[in-house]
Design a protein around this motif. Structure first.
Motif, PDB file in Angstrom:
ATOM      1  N   ILE A 195     -43.267  -4.577  -3.121  1.00 51.20           N
ATOM      2  CA  ILE A 195     -42.627  -3.319  -3.484  1.00 51.20           C
ATOM      3  C   ILE A 195     -43.723  -2.278  -3.720  1.00 51.20           C
ATOM      4  N   ASP A 196     -43.725  -1.242  -2.906  1.00 52.75           N
ATOM      5  CA  ASP A 196     -44.701  -0.163  -3.079  1.00 52.75           C
ATOM      6  C   ASP A 196     -44.060   1.065  -3.715  1.00 52.75           C
ATOM      7  N   GLY A 197     -42.772   1.220  -3.556  1.00 50.69           N
ATOM      8  CA  GLY A 197     -42.067   2.352  -4.127  1.00 50.69           C
ATOM      9  C   GLY A 197     -40.571   2.165  -3.986  1.00 50.69           C
ATOM     10  N   ILE A 198     -39.827   2.898  -4.791  1.00 49.75           N
ATOM     11  CA  ILE A 198     -38.370   2.827  -4.748  1.00 49.75           C
ATOM     12  C   ILE A 198     -37.832   4.245  -4.663  1.00 49.75           C
ATOM     13  N   MET A 199     -36.894   4.447  -3.748  1.00 49.54           N
ATOM     14  CA  MET A 199     -36.261   5.747  -3.590  1.00 49.54           C
ATOM     15  C   MET A 199     -34.811   5.652  -4.033  1.00 49.54           C
ATOM     16  N   SER A 200     -34.305   6.744  -4.568  1.00 50.59           N
ATOM     17  CA  SER A 200     -32.883   6.816  -4.915  1.00 50.59           C
ATOM     18  C   SER A 200     -32.267   7.964  -4.121  1.00 50.59           C
ATOM     19  N   PHE A 201     -30.961   7.891  -3.940  1.00 52.34           N
ATOM     20  CA  PHE A 201     -30.244   8.947  -3.232  1.00 52.34           C
ATOM     21  C   PHE A 201     -29.063   9.365  -4.089  1.00 52.34           C
ATOM     22  N   ASP A 202     -29.013  10.631  -4.448  1.00 54.10           N
ATOM     23  CA  ASP A 202     -27.921  11.192  -5.238  1.00 54.10           C
ATOM     24  C   ASP A 202     -26.863  11.698  -4.268  1.00 54.10           C
ATOM     25  N   VAL A 203     -25.677  11.067  -4.271  1.00 54.10           N
ATOM     26  CA  VAL A 203     -24.636  11.453  -3.312  1.00 54.10           C
ATOM     27  C   VAL A 203     -24.048  12.827  -3.626  1.00 54.10           C
ATOM     28  N   THR A 204     -24.132  13.275  -4.873  1.00 55.26           N
ATOM     29  CA  THR A 204     -23.606  14.593  -5.225  1.00 55.26           C
ATOM     30  C   THR A 204     -24.487  15.711  -4.669  1.00 55.26           C
ATOM     31  N   SER A 205     -25.793  15.601  -4.922  1.00 52.79           N
ATOM     32  CA  SER A 205     -26.709  16.649  -4.453  1.00 52.79           C
ATOM     33  C   SER A 205     -27.253  16.365  -3.052  1.00 52.79           C
ATOM     34  N   GLU A 206     -27.016  15.158  -2.557  1.00 55.90           N
ATOM     35  CA  GLU A 206     -27.523  14.713  -1.257  1.00 55.90           C
ATOM     36  C   GLU A 206     -29.041  14.830  -1.171  1.00 55.90           C
ATOM     37  N   LYS A 207     -29.712  14.445  -2.268  1.00 51.71           N
ATOM     38  CA  LYS A 207     -31.168  14.501  -2.314  1.00 51.71           C
ATOM     39  C   LYS A 207     -31.746  13.129  -2.636  1.00 51.71           C
ATOM     40  N   ASP A 257     -34.936  10.928  -4.244  1.00 57.95           N
ATOM     41  CA  ASP A 257     -35.906  11.051  -5.322  1.00 57.95           C
ATOM     42  C   ASP A 257     -36.722   9.765  -5.373  1.00 57.95           C
ATOM     43  N   HIS A 258     -37.948   9.877  -5.781  1.00 58.66           N
ATOM     44  CA  HIS A 258     -38.832   8.729  -5.923  1.00 58.66           C
ATOM     45  C   HIS A 258     -38.723   8.210  -7.351  1.00 58.66           C
ATOM     46  N   ILE A 259     -38.524   6.913  -7.501  1.00 59.44           N
ATOM     47  CA  ILE A 259     -38.491   6.289  -8.824  1.00 59.44           C
ATOM     48  C   ILE A 259     -39.868   5.686  -9.066  1.00 59.44           C
ATOM     49  N   LYS A 260     -40.534   6.163 -10.099  1.00 56.21           N
ATOM     50  CA  LYS A 260     -41.876   5.694 -10.412  1.00 56.21           C
ATOM     51  C   LYS A 260     -41.806   4.260 -10.946  1.00 56.21           C
ATOM     52  N   LEU A 261     -42.643   3.394 -10.379  1.00 57.98           N
ATOM     53  CA  LEU A 261     -42.712   2.011 -10.836  1.00 57.98           C
ATOM     54  C   LEU A 261     -43.479   1.929 -12.144  1.00 57.98           C
ATOM     55  N   PRO A 262     -43.202   0.909 -12.950  1.00 60.52           N
ATOM     56  CA  PRO A 262     -43.949   0.757 -14.200  1.00 60.52           C
ATOM     57  C   PRO A 262     -45.389   0.341 -13.918  1.00 60.52           C
ATOM     58  N   GLU A 263     -46.241   0.529 -14.907  1.00 59.84           N
ATOM     59  CA  GLU A 263     -47.626   0.088 -14.779  1.00 59.84           C
ATOM     60  C   GLU A 263     -47.643  -1.432 -14.755  1.00 59.84           C
ATOM     61  N   LEU A 264     -48.303  -1.990 -13.766  1.00 59.73           N
ATOM     62  CA  LEU A 264     -48.398  -3.438 -13.636  1.00 59.73           C
ATOM     63  C   LEU A 264     -49.847  -3.865 -13.808  1.00 59.73           C
ATOM     64  N   PRO A 265     -50.052  -5.073 -14.320  1.00 63.94           N
ATOM     65  CA  PRO A 265     -51.436  -5.554 -14.420  1.00 63.94           C
ATOM     66  C   PRO A 265     -52.081  -5.588 -13.034  1.00 63.94           C
ATOM     67  N   PRO A 266     -53.365  -5.289 -12.936  1.00 68.96           N
ATOM     68  CA  PRO A 266     -54.018  -5.222 -11.621  1.00 68.96           C
ATOM     69  C   PRO A 266     -54.125  -6.565 -10.916  1.00 68.96           C
ATOM     70  N   ASN A 267     -53.963  -7.668 -11.641  1.00 68.15           N
ATOM     71  CA  ASN A 267     -54.140  -8.981 -11.026  1.00 68.15           C
ATOM     72  C   ASN A 267     -52.852  -9.567 -10.455  1.00 68.15           C
ATOM     73  N   ALA A 325     -33.610  -4.017 -10.769  1.00 66.18           N
ATOM     74  CA  ALA A 325     -34.684  -4.745 -11.427  1.00 66.18           C
ATOM     75  C   ALA A 325     -35.581  -5.364 -10.367  1.00 66.18           C
ATOM     76  N   PHE A 326     -36.772  -5.748 -10.770  1.00 66.60           N
ATOM     77  CA  PHE A 326     -37.615  -6.572  -9.913  1.00 66.60           C
ATOM     78  C   PHE A 326     -38.324  -7.579 -10.791  1.00 66.60           C
ATOM     79  N   PHE A 327     -38.751  -8.666 -10.171  1.00 69.57           N
ATOM     80  CA  PHE A 327     -39.383  -9.738 -10.921  1.00 69.57           C
ATOM     81  C   PHE A 327     -40.408 -10.441 -10.053  1.00 69.57           C
ATOM     82  N   TYR A 328     -41.249 -11.204 -10.690  1.00 71.37           N
ATOM     83  CA  TYR A 328     -42.108 -12.149  -9.991  1.00 71.37           C
ATOM     84  C   TYR A 328     -42.305 -13.328 -10.923  1.00 71.37           C
ATOM     85  N   SER A 329     -42.652 -14.453 -10.345  1.00 71.13           N
ATOM     86  CA  SER A 329     -42.889 -15.644 -11.161  1.00 71.13           C
ATOM     87  C   SER A 329     -44.336 -16.059 -11.007  1.00 71.13           C
TER      88      SER A 329
END
Length: 155
Positions: free
Chosen positions: A2-14, A16-26, A41-45
């Motif tokens: 996952i490098d980025g997540i986009m959302s689409f507002d059906v009302t405004s038809e725009k 938007d980029h959803i900023k991902l949380p800070e993740l540990p570099p490792n 949501a997203f996860f890793y094990s």
């Protein structure tokens, strides 16, 4: 990955980029998108001695607020989680874990269901898979689809 997540507002038809949380570099494990209690949501094990399921839940898409959770399955008699990966949630809210590798041995193939609210696990053995691979080289578990259903409208 996952490098980025986009959302689409059906009302405004725009878009938007959803900023991902800070993740540990490792973090080099593959992150997987899912839904948790109706939210993105997203996860890793982790692996080996760092086993646990790290879950980030989008609390507010406008403010880019994520909550972080760590879940470690309780011990299961005669089983360790070193060889398992998490594959997602069932509709009942259980994480589905399964071995990353399936090999041609007489060991049974299994899936572990981890209920994070009750902190309980159950193991389901699926017979016949490993016996079909007897003597075969290693195979990788590619995908398990928790909560998979058939829609009669499209059959």
């Amino acid at each position: 990955m996952i490098d980025g997540i986009m959302s689409f507002d059906v009302t405004s038809e725009k878009f938007d980029h959803i900023k991902l949380p800070e993740l540990p570099p490792n973090i080099v494990m593959r992150k997987r998108l899912t839904t948790y209690e109706g939210r993105l949501a997203f996860f890793y094990s982790g692996t080996h001695h760092d086993y646990g399921i790290k879950l980030w839940v989008l609390e507010d898409a406008v403010k880019h607020e994520w909550s972080k959770h760590l879940y470690v399955p309780p011990p299961l008699l005669g089983h360790n989680y070193d060889d398992c990966s998490a594959f997602g949630f069932t509709d009942g809210g259980e994480f589905v874990l399964a071995p990353r590798l399936v090999c041609g041995t007489k060991k049974p193939f299994y899936v572990v269901y981890f209920d994070i609210k009750k902190n309980a696990v159950r193991r389901v053995v699926i017979e016949g898979i490993c016996s079909e691979l007897d003597g075969a080289p290693l195979c990788i578990t590619q995908s398990i689809f928790p909560g998979q259903i058939d829609n009669p409208m499209f059959l």
